[in-house]
Design a protein around this motif. Sequence first.
Motif, PDB file in Angstrom:
ATOM      1  N   LEU A  72       0.866  -1.178   0.000  1.00  0.00           N
ATOM      2  CA  LEU A  72       0.000   0.000   0.000  1.00  0.00           C
ATOM      3  C   LEU A  72       0.903   1.228   0.000  1.00  0.00           C
ATOM      4  O   LEU A  72       1.582   1.496   0.994  1.00  0.00           O
ATOM      5  N   PRO A  73       0.957   1.986  -1.096  1.00  0.00           N
ATOM      6  CA  PRO A  73       1.989   3.018  -1.237  1.00  0.00           C
ATOM      7  C   PRO A  73       1.681   4.350  -0.566  1.00  0.00           C
ATOM      8  O   PRO A  73       2.589   5.169  -0.409  1.00  0.00           O
ATOM      9  N   PHE A  74       0.426   4.591  -0.201  1.00  0.00           N
ATOM     10  CA  PHE A  74       0.055   5.904   0.320  1.00  0.00           C
ATOM     11  C   PHE A  74      -0.170   5.818   1.821  1.00  0.00           C
ATOM     12  O   PHE A  74      -0.940   4.988   2.298  1.00  0.00           O
ATOM     13  N   GLY A  75       0.502   6.700   2.563  1.00  0.00           N
ATOM     14  CA  GLY A  75       0.386   6.701   4.010  1.00  0.00           C
ATOM     15  C   GLY A  75      -0.665   7.671   4.500  1.00  0.00           C
ATOM     16  O   GLY A  75      -1.266   8.437   3.745  1.00  0.00           O
ATOM     17  N   GLY A  76      -0.856   7.645   5.820  1.00  0.00           N
ATOM     18  CA  GLY A  76      -1.799   8.551   6.454  1.00  0.00           C
ATOM     19  C   GLY A  76      -1.266   9.968   6.496  1.00  0.00           C
ATOM     20  O   GLY A  76      -0.093  10.207   6.800  1.00  0.00           O
ATOM     21  N   ALA A  77      -2.110  10.926   6.179  1.00  0.00           N
ATOM     22  CA  ALA A  77      -1.693  12.327   6.138  1.00  0.00           C
ATOM     23  C   ALA A  77      -1.249  12.789   7.521  1.00  0.00           C
ATOM     24  O   ALA A  77      -1.930  12.547   8.517  1.00  0.00           O
ATOM     25  N   ASP A  78      -0.080  13.448   7.564  1.00  0.00           N
ATOM     26  CA  ASP A  78       0.357  14.046   8.818  1.00  0.00           C
ATOM     27  C   ASP A  78       1.082  15.373   8.570  1.00  0.00           C
ATOM     28  O   ASP A  78       0.465  16.423   8.617  1.00  0.00           O
ATOM     29  N   TYR A  79       2.361  15.332   8.226  1.00  0.00           N
ATOM     30  CA  TYR A  79       3.137  16.576   8.135  1.00  0.00           C
ATOM     31  C   TYR A  79       3.523  16.987   6.724  1.00  0.00           C
ATOM     32  O   TYR A  79       4.204  17.993   6.543  1.00  0.00           O
ATOM     33  N   PHE A  80       3.124  16.232   5.694  1.00  0.00           N
ATOM     34  CA  PHE A  80       3.775  16.392   4.406  1.00  0.00           C
ATOM     35  C   PHE A  80       2.862  16.898   3.290  1.00  0.00           C
ATOM     36  O   PHE A  80       3.187  16.762   2.122  1.00  0.00           O
ATOM     37  N   GLY A  81       1.761  17.518   3.646  1.00  0.00           N
ATOM     38  CA  GLY A  81       0.872  18.051   2.634  1.00  0.00           C
ATOM     39  C   GLY A  81       1.486  19.168   1.814  1.00  0.00           C
ATOM     40  O   GLY A  81       0.992  19.491   0.728  1.00  0.00           O
ATOM     41  N   ALA A 200      10.429  27.948  14.801  1.00  0.00           N
ATOM     42  CA  ALA A 200       9.060  28.155  14.334  1.00  0.00           C
ATOM     43  C   ALA A 200       8.238  28.653  15.511  1.00  0.00           C
ATOM     44  O   ALA A 200       8.419  28.194  16.644  1.00  0.00           O
ATOM     45  N   TRP A 201       7.350  29.582  15.245  1.00  0.00           N
ATOM     46  CA  TRP A 201       6.481  30.150  16.281  1.00  0.00           C
ATOM     47  C   TRP A 201       7.314  30.685  17.454  1.00  0.00           C
ATOM     48  O   TRP A 201       6.908  30.629  18.596  1.00  0.00           O
ATOM     49  N   GLY A 202       8.507  31.168  17.119  1.00  0.00           N
ATOM     50  CA  GLY A 202       9.359  31.766  18.135  1.00  0.00           C
ATOM     51  C   GLY A 202      10.101  30.787  19.018  1.00  0.00           C
ATOM     52  O   GLY A 202      10.720  31.196  20.008  1.00  0.00           O
ATOM     53  N   LEU A 203      10.085  29.480  18.668  1.00  0.00           N
ATOM     54  CA  LEU A 203      10.749  28.460  19.485  1.00  0.00           C
ATOM     55  C   LEU A 203      11.647  27.602  18.601  1.00  0.00           C
ATOM     56  O   LEU A 203      11.444  27.512  17.389  1.00  0.00           O
ATOM     57  N   ASN A 204      12.630  26.964  19.225  1.00  0.00           N
ATOM     58  CA  ASN A 204      13.480  26.030  18.491  1.00  0.00           C
ATOM     59  C   ASN A 204      12.690  24.768  18.144  1.00  0.00           C
ATOM     60  O   ASN A 204      11.916  24.257  18.960  1.00  0.00           O
ATOM     61  N   VAL A 205      12.909  24.275  16.940  1.00  0.00           N
ATOM     62  CA  VAL A 205      12.235  23.056  16.491  1.00  0.00           C
ATOM     63  C   VAL A 205      12.922  21.844  17.111  1.00  0.00           C
ATOM     64  O   VAL A 205      14.153  21.726  17.086  1.00  0.00           O
ATOM     65  N   SER A 206      12.117  20.920  17.654  1.00  0.00           N
ATOM     66  CA  SER A 206      12.648  19.665  18.182  1.00  0.00           C
ATOM     67  C   SER A 206      12.574  18.575  17.126  1.00  0.00           C
ATOM     68  O   SER A 206      13.518  17.814  16.921  1.00  0.00           O
ATOM     69  N   ASP A 207      11.425  18.480  16.469  1.00  0.00           N
ATOM     70  CA  ASP A 207      11.200  17.455  15.457  1.00  0.00           C
ATOM     71  C   ASP A 207       9.941  17.851  14.711  1.00  0.00           C
ATOM     72  O   ASP A 207       9.352  18.906  14.960  1.00  0.00           O
ATOM     73  N   GLY A 209       6.492  18.633  14.069  1.00  0.00           N
ATOM     74  CA  GLY A 209       5.322  18.885  14.913  1.00  0.00           C
ATOM     75  C   GLY A 209       5.614  19.181  16.360  1.00  0.00           C
ATOM     76  O   GLY A 209       4.686  19.337  17.151  1.00  0.00           O
ATOM     77  N   THR A 210       6.891  19.280  16.765  1.00  0.00           N
ATOM     78  CA  THR A 210       7.190  19.580  18.161  1.00  0.00           C
ATOM     79  C   THR A 210       8.231  20.692  18.263  1.00  0.00           C
ATOM     80  O   THR A 210       9.186  20.752  17.489  1.00  0.00           O
ATOM     81  N   LEU A 211       8.031  21.572  19.252  1.00  0.00           N
ATOM     82  CA  LEU A 211       8.930  22.694  19.513  1.00  0.00           C
ATOM     83  C   LEU A 211       9.427  22.606  20.945  1.00  0.00           C
ATOM     84  O   LEU A 211       8.781  22.002  21.813  1.00  0.00           O
ATOM     85  N   PRO A 221       0.387  22.333  15.459  1.00  0.00           N
ATOM     86  CA  PRO A 221      -0.179  21.842  14.195  1.00  0.00           C
ATOM     87  C   PRO A 221       0.479  22.451  12.962  1.00  0.00           C
ATOM     88  O   PRO A 221      -0.184  23.053  12.115  1.00  0.00           O
ATOM     89  N   LEU A 222       1.793  22.297  12.858  1.00  0.00           N
ATOM     90  CA  LEU A 222       2.538  22.821  11.720  1.00  0.00           C
ATOM     91  C   LEU A 222       2.939  21.685  10.792  1.00  0.00           C
ATOM     92  O   LEU A 222       3.235  20.579  11.240  1.00  0.00           O
ATOM     93  N   GLU A 223       2.969  21.972   9.490  1.00  0.00           N
ATOM     94  CA  GLU A 223       3.440  20.967   8.548  1.00  0.00           C
ATOM     95  C   GLU A 223       4.967  20.992   8.470  1.00  0.00           C
ATOM     96  O   GLU A 223       5.631  21.883   9.000  1.00  0.00           O
ATOM     97  N   GLY A 224       5.503  20.000   7.760  1.00  0.00           N
ATOM     98  CA  GLY A 224       6.934  19.788   7.781  1.00  0.00           C
ATOM     99  C   GLY A 224       7.776  20.865   7.150  1.00  0.00           C
ATOM    100  O   GLY A 224       8.968  20.977   7.450  1.00  0.00           O
ATOM    101  N   ASP A 225       7.218  21.680   6.269  1.00  0.00           N
ATOM    102  CA  ASP A 225       8.031  22.742   5.690  1.00  0.00           C
ATOM    103  C   ASP A 225       8.343  23.831   6.709  1.00  0.00           C
ATOM    104  O   ASP A 225       9.290  24.601   6.532  1.00  0.00           O
ATOM    105  N   ALA A 226       7.558  23.887   7.796  1.00  0.00           N
ATOM    106  CA  ALA A 226       7.819  24.877   8.841  1.00  0.00           C
ATOM    107  C   ALA A 226       8.798  24.348   9.883  1.00  0.00           C
ATOM    108  O   ALA A 226       9.547  25.123  10.482  1.00  0.00           O
ATOM    109  N   THR A 227       8.811  23.029  10.089  1.00  0.00           N
ATOM    110  CA  THR A 227       9.619  22.478  11.167  1.00  0.00           C
ATOM    111  C   THR A 227      10.824  21.666  10.690  1.00  0.00           C
ATOM    112  O   THR A 227      11.672  21.306  11.499  1.00  0.00           O
ATOM    113  N   ALA A 228      10.896  21.353   9.408  1.00  0.00           N
ATOM    114  CA  ALA A 228      12.021  20.589   8.883  1.00  0.00           C
ATOM    115  C   ALA A 228      12.793  21.428   7.869  1.00  0.00           C
ATOM    116  O   ALA A 228      12.349  22.503   7.466  1.00  0.00           O
TER     117      ALA A 228
END
Length: 269
Positions: A72-81, A200-207, A209-211, A221-228
Motif C-alpha cells: 500500500l503506497p500511500f500513508g496517512g496524512a500528517d506533516y507532508f501536505g 518556528a512560532w518563536g521556538l526552536n524546532v525539536s522534530d 510537529g514539536t517545539l 499543528p505545523l506541517e513539515g516545511d515549517a519544522t524541517a
Amino acid sequence: MTQTKFHMAHLTASEMRDAVARSPVVLLPLGSFEDQGPHMPMGDYLLADVVAGQIARKAAAAGHEVYVAPVLPFGGADYFGYMPGGIALSQTTLQAVLRDMLESLLRHGITRLIILNGHGGNCTMIHDVTRTIWLRDGIMIPSFYLWRVAAGFLPGVVGAEQAAQSGGHGANPLTSIGMHLLPDLVREDLLPTVHEEKTAWGLNVSDFGTLDLDGAQISVPLEGDATASRGIGRGDPRLCSAKTGAALTEKLVETGLKLVEHVLKHGER
C-alpha cells in the motif's frame, strides 16, 4: 515444497488457491509517498516492499511459506501536505482501506498476517483496525514499524553518539537503508552540505510537529516545511552510509523472521 514466488501478485489463481490451503504467513507492507529529503526517492513504500520480500525469502530458507501482499503506497496524512506531487490519504480513508484489505484475506481463512509498516502516520490507524479485529474475532495481527525498529538498532551499529547525530526523518535509518537497497534511486550529490537548525512560532524546532519550550516538548499543528529543512528533521544525512544500511537491513530481516516464527508457533489467537 520449494518456494519460488514470494509476492502474491506473481501467483496465478490456481497457485494462490493451493497456497492458501497450506495456511501461509502473509506480510502486508505499508509505506508513504512524501518528502524524504532532497536526496531520497519520495516512495519509501519501495523500501518496505523490498524488506518484506527479503523477510519472505529468509523465512522460506528456514522452511516457512511466506508471501508478500501488494504494497500500500500511500500513508496517512500528517506533516507532508506541503510537498508538490506527494499523495497521502486521510486517516479515515486509510483506516477503511486497511480494514477492507484485511477483511478480504480473513474471509478466506488467511489469518497468519503481519503488517510491515513504513510510515509513522500509519501507527494509530493500524492499532485501531487490528484492535477491532482482535476484540471481534480473537485474531492477532501484529504490526512491525520497520523504521522505528531500525532506529532502535542504530546505536548498536554506529555507536550512540553518531546515532544521535544522524537519526531522524530524511536521515537515519531510512537514508542508509535506501543507500543499501536502492542505491540507484538515492541522489548522494543532493545531500545537504549544511545541517540547518530551525525555529518556528518563536521556538526552536525539536522534530516534526514539536517545539522546545525550555526543555519541554510542545506539539503544534505545523506541517513539515515549517519544522524541517527540506524534508530533513533533526538528523544529519551526511552521516548515513550503505554499510550502515546493510547492517540495519540484516537486523530487520532477522527480526521479521523471528516474528514469522512466533506467529506460526503461537497462532493468531
